[in-house]
Design a protein around this motif. Structure first.
Motif, PDB file in Angstrom:
ATOM      1  N   MET A   1       0.839  -1.184   0.000  1.00 53.45           N
ATOM      2  CA  MET A   1       0.000   0.000   0.000  1.00 53.45           C
ATOM      3  C   MET A   1       0.880   1.241   0.000  1.00 53.45           C
ATOM      4  SD  MET A   1      -2.670   1.105   2.936  1.00 53.45           S
ATOM      5  CE  MET A   1      -2.989   2.803   3.170  1.00 53.45           C
ATOM      6  N   ILE A   2       0.521   2.197  -0.798  1.00 47.40           N
ATOM      7  CA  ILE A   2       1.245   3.463  -0.822  1.00 47.40           C
ATOM      8  C   ILE A   2       0.350   4.517  -0.204  1.00 47.40           C
ATOM      9  CG2 ILE A   2       2.208   5.257  -2.298  1.00 47.40           C
ATOM     10  CD1 ILE A   2       3.073   3.051  -4.168  1.00 47.40           C
ATOM     11  N   SER A   3       0.895   5.269   0.692  1.00 47.86           N
ATOM     12  CA  SER A   3       0.119   6.273   1.410  1.00 47.86           C
ATOM     13  C   SER A   3       0.636   7.659   1.074  1.00 47.86           C
ATOM     14  CB  SER A   3       0.237   6.024   2.917  1.00 47.86           C
ATOM     15  OG  SER A   3      -0.301   7.104   3.634  1.00 47.86           O
ATOM     16  N   GLY A 127       2.787   4.394 -10.027  1.00 44.66           N
ATOM     17  CA  GLY A 127       2.236   3.828 -11.252  1.00 44.66           C
ATOM     18  C   GLY A 127       0.800   4.200 -11.513  1.00 44.66           C
ATOM     19  N   VAL A 128       0.356   5.294 -10.963  1.00 48.98           N
ATOM     20  CA  VAL A 128      -0.997   5.779 -11.228  1.00 48.98           C
ATOM     21  C   VAL A 128      -0.883   6.862 -12.278  1.00 48.98           C
ATOM     22  CG1 VAL A 128      -2.995   6.937 -10.216  1.00 48.98           C
ATOM     23  CG2 VAL A 128      -1.728   5.252  -8.888  1.00 48.98           C
ATOM     24  N   ARG A 129      -1.812   6.850 -13.223  1.00 50.37           N
ATOM     25  CA  ARG A 129      -1.781   7.871 -14.260  1.00 50.37           C
ATOM     26  C   ARG A 129      -2.922   8.854 -14.039  1.00 50.37           C
ATOM     27  NH1 ARG A 129      -5.788   6.875 -17.960  1.00 50.37           N
ATOM     28  NH2 ARG A 129      -6.601   4.772 -17.933  1.00 50.37           N
ATOM     29  N   GLY A 130      -2.707  10.093 -14.416  1.00 47.26           N
ATOM     30  CA  GLY A 130      -3.757  11.098 -14.311  1.00 47.26           C
ATOM     31  C   GLY A 130      -4.511  11.200 -15.622  1.00 47.26           C
ATOM     32  N   PRO A 137      -5.916   3.549 -11.228  1.00 52.46           N
ATOM     33  CA  PRO A 137      -4.803   2.597 -11.180  1.00 52.46           C
ATOM     34  C   PRO A 137      -4.501   2.069 -12.583  1.00 52.46           C
ATOM     35  CG  PRO A 137      -6.770   1.678 -10.161  1.00 52.46           C
ATOM     36  CD  PRO A 137      -7.102   3.075 -10.542  1.00 52.46           C
ATOM     37  N   VAL A 138      -3.225   1.813 -12.842  1.00 53.17           N
ATOM     38  CA  VAL A 138      -2.823   1.248 -14.116  1.00 53.17           C
ATOM     39  C   VAL A 138      -3.141  -0.243 -14.116  1.00 53.17           C
ATOM     40  CG1 VAL A 138      -0.864   0.797 -15.621  1.00 53.17           C
ATOM     41  CG2 VAL A 138      -1.014   2.970 -14.409  1.00 53.17           C
ATOM     42  N   ASP A 139      -3.755  -0.720 -15.190  1.00 48.79           N
ATOM     43  CA  ASP A 139      -4.104  -2.146 -15.285  1.00 48.79           C
ATOM     44  C   ASP A 139      -2.888  -3.020 -15.430  1.00 48.79           C
ATOM     45  OD1 ASP A 139      -6.657  -1.244 -15.175  1.00 48.79           O
ATOM     46  OD2 ASP A 139      -6.998  -1.416 -17.324  1.00 48.79           O
TER      47      ASP A 139
END
Length: 139
Positions: A1-3, A127-130, A137-139
Motif C-alpha cells: 500500500m502506498i500512502s 504507477g498511477v496515471r492522471g 490505477p494502471v491495469d
C-alpha cells in the motif's frame, strides 16, 4: 500500500517525501492571461519543493509575459498562429527534456493544496496515471 500521508505513518511500504526527488516542470500555455496568473503563481510558490515553471505565450497583448517572468517562469513566446493545444505543450517538453515529470496547467487554474505537486509525484512513482484530473490505477 502506498500512502500519501508521507512521514505520518509507520507502515513499511509508505512512500516518504524524500523519495519524491523527481525533477518537475509545470508547463502553462498563455494568451492575455495576466489577470489570472497572480493566483496561479501564488499557488505554485506554496509547493514544496517549488517546481520549475515554463510559460509559453501566444502573442499576448497584455502584461502576461511580464507577470510570468517576474514570478520566475522561463518564458517562451510564439505567434498566435503557431499555437496548437497538444503541439505547443509537446514543443515545451521537447525544449526542456531534463525533467522527470511534466505537469500541464492552464493560465486560469491554480493548486488549492500546498502538497498538490507531492501528491502528483506519489501517483507517478506508484504507477498511477492522471486522466482529466482523476487518478486511476494502471491495469
Amino acid at each position: 500500500m502506498i500512502s500519501a500521508s508521507y512521514e505520518e505513518s509507520d507502515e513499511k511500504n509508505v512512500l516518504k517525501s524524500s523519495d519524491l526527488n523527481l525533477k518537475t516542470l509545470i508547463i502553462i500555455p498563455t494568451r492575455n492571461g495576466s489577470s489570472d496568473l497572480a493566483r496561479l503563481f501564488r499557488s505554485l510558490s506554496d509547493q514544496t519543493p517549488e517546481p520549475d515553471v515554463v510559460v509559453v505565450d501566444s502573442s499576448s497583448s497584455d502584461s502576461t509575459v511580464e507577470v510570468a517572468g517576474s514570478n520566475g517562469a522561463m518564458v517562451y513566446s510564439i505567434p498566435v498562429s503557431e499555437f496548437n493545444h497538444g503541439g505547443t505543450r509537446q514543443l515545451m517538453v521537447d525544449k526542456n527534456p531534463d525533467y522527470d515529470v511534466y505537469i500541464f496547467m492552464t493560465q486560469d487554474a491554480y493548486l488549492a493544496d500546498e502538497h498538490a505537486i507531492e501528491h502528483i509525484r506519489v501517483m507517478v512513482i506508484s504507477g498511477v496515471r492522471g486522466d482529466r484530473r482523476m487518478a486511476y490505477p494502471v491495469d
